[in-house]
Scaffold this active site. Structure first.
Site, PDB file in Angstrom:
ATOM      1  N   GLY A  92       0.817  -1.206   0.000  1.00 41.06           N
ATOM      2  CA  GLY A  92       0.000   0.000   0.000  1.00 41.06           C
ATOM      3  C   GLY A  92       0.848   1.251   0.000  1.00 41.06           C
ATOM      4  CB  SER A  93       4.083   2.087   1.573  1.00 43.48           C
ATOM      5  OG  SER A  93       3.644   1.876   2.899  1.00 43.48           O
TER       6      SER A  93
ATOM      7  CG  ASP B 106      -6.236   2.126   7.641  1.00 41.61           C
ATOM      8  OD1 ASP B 106      -5.478   1.251   7.177  1.00 41.61           O
ATOM      9  OD2 ASP B 106      -5.858   2.999   8.439  1.00 41.61           O
TER      10      ASP B 106
ATOM     11  CB  SER C  78      -2.575  -1.475   2.430  1.00 36.00           C
ATOM     12  OG  SER C  78      -1.671  -2.403   3.017  1.00 36.00           O
TER      13      SER C  78
ATOM     14  CG  HIS D  60      -4.627  -3.021   5.518  1.00 36.41           C
ATOM     15  ND1 HIS D  60      -5.136  -1.809   5.918  1.00 36.41           N
ATOM     16  CD2 HIS D  60      -3.280  -2.897   5.595  1.00 36.41           C
ATOM     17  CE1 HIS D  60      -4.162  -0.982   6.205  1.00 36.41           C
ATOM     18  NE2 HIS D  60      -3.010  -1.615   6.027  1.00 36.41           N
TER      19      HIS D  60
ATOM     20  CG  ASN E 176      10.173  -4.470 -10.303  1.00 38.22           C
ATOM     21  OD1 ASN E 176       8.959  -4.603 -10.314  1.00 38.22           O
ATOM     22  ND2 ASN E 176      10.995  -5.498 -10.367  1.00 38.22           N
TER      23      ASN E 176
END
Length: 437
Positions: A87-88, A195, A216, A221, A289
């Protein structure tokens, strides 16, 4: 059925048997059994899906990834979804895509301002700094832990070009109003929906209001791939940029192992390259990547079939805690944002600064009883060591973000928790507060 297919079914039958034989004891022993604040709920079919994917030896992205992207885009009512490794990374791609030269005059440029909230998770904000943009921090409300459209409006200045805000612990911010502000002021809106999968605002699911949304699939999650994330959008031009940035920055869109999808692989002339340079090795962005894998996606596909049940369990567990703790003195309990139906990530509690006990003392009791707690992530980000000295602007004060830093924590509502566990959490908190008189 061929011998290969027979052997595969034998292997998968053994996996099912292994899963049943190794299933953990689910007996709950108060004060002994750990009550985690978050976690993955994985069943027999999830284990089978992982092993079946491994048997194909598709160790990079492949058919399962494409199938998941299509199914998840449909579920979140977006035209395109791109699977990522976290998710980041999804947040990094979403912000970076808006810097692309392919957007022309619409693109963000270094020094442009992006409005966000001070109380949240670092990787909602990090891509702003990583792209040379300036974060503009606004405060949040207590009880909902979200900012408001009024605060966002007050932060819009001549250099504002975008807004990126997370739906706090699954509770939607005033996203329809913020989306209208973005439209009125010609700003990009990114919804960090990591979230909040399944939450709604005005009956519309979150993640469908902005230009891009991110999700995420970390184990905490709503559904998991172990690691993983996703960028979604209905703007096909932006989607193509996200794909390029995710896939090394290449201009080619062939799937791994495929050639000449565009039917003119050796006919392009781009940049200062010679005419006919292999399109598979033409790079139109300074990219990364950040792809996921087929094994991750195979797990995501089985998890996706259970998403409705996961969401309902989270809502049910949240309601049980909210009803059980209603009226307990010294605690500020959470409230849904008006006109929303959250798909909750956690149950957040703020200890009144005037209470006869502190957050630290209550958390210590909970942890002693094996009840896991977490902070509202970084609290006020501007007080974190990583952000001291980083360029930013603050609009208004950050009073509530500071209160959150000092006095706020949350406990779990994820589907792996039972009524017995939740009632023990409630009883432990009530007992502690009563002892403090």
């Amino acid at each position: 059925m061929s011998d290969t297919a027979d052997n595969k079914e034998l292997v998968l039958d053994e996996v099912r048997r292994y899963h049943r034989e190794t299933a953990p004891d689910r007996e709950f022993v108060p004060g002994v059994t750990e009550i985690w604040p978050s976690g993955a709920v994985l069943d027999e079919e999830d284990r089978v899906a992982l092993v079946e994917a491994a048997l194909t030896m598709r160790i990079a992205a492949g058919p399962s990834s494409k199938k998941f992207e299509s199914a998840f885009a449909k579920r979140l009512k977006r035209r395109k979804a791109h699977l990522t490794n976290s998710g980041s990374s999804a947040n990094l791609l979403a912000v970076s895509a808006l810097m692309s030269h392919q957007l022309g005059d619409r693109r963000l440029k270094p020094g442009d301002e992006v409005i966000t909230v001070a109380a949240g998770f670092p990787t909602t904000v990090n891509p702003i700094l990583q792209n040379g943009l300036l974060p503009v921090f606004v405060d949040v409300n207590l009880a909902t832990y979200n900012t408001t459209a009024d605060r966002v409006a007050a932060a819009i200045g001549p250099k504002t070009r975008a807004i990126i805000i997370a739906h706090a612990l699954g509770n939607p911010f005033e996203v329809a109003e913020v989306a209208q502000l973005a439209k009125d002021h010609d700003l990009f809106l990114i919804e960090d929906n990591c979230d909040a999968v399944g939450s709604t605002y005005d009956g519309q699911i979150t993640g469908t209001f902005g230009d891009l949304t991110t999700v995420s699939f970390y184990p905490a999650h709503h559904l998991t791939m172990g690691e993983g994330g996703c960028v979604l959008t209905s703007d096909l031009g932006i989607a193509r940029i996200v794909e390029s940035l995710r896939d090394w920055g290449r201009d080619c869109w062939c799937e791994p192992g495929k050639n000449n999808t565009c039917f003119k692989r050796f006919e392009y002339q781009m940049g200062n390259l010679p005419a006919g340079y292999d399109h598979k090795y033409i790079f139109s962005h300074v990219g990364y990547n950040l792809k996921g894998t087929d094994i991750q996606a195979a797990l995501g596909l089985t998890q996706l079939t259970k998403l409705d049940g996961f969401i309902e369990a989270r809502r049910r567990n949240w309601r049980r805690l909210r009803e059980g703790l209603d009226g307990v003195p010294g605690l500020l309990l959470p409230e849904p944002t008006p006109r929303s139906d959250p798909s909750w990530f956690g149950f957040i509690i703020t200890v009144d600064p005037e209470a006869r006990f502190t957050r630290a003392e209550l958390v210590e009791r909970l942890e002693e009883r094996k009840i896991g707690t977490r902070r509202l992530f970084a609290g006020n980000l501007t007080r974190q060591p990583a952000y001291i000295g980083q360029p930013h602007r603050i609009v208004g004060d950050l009073t509530n973000s500071d209160i959150i830093t000092e006095h706020t924590f949350w406990v779990g509502v994820y589907p792996g928790l039972t009524d017995e566990m939740l009632d023990y959490v409630t009883a432990t908190i009530k007992e502690f507060v009563a002892q403090r008189g």
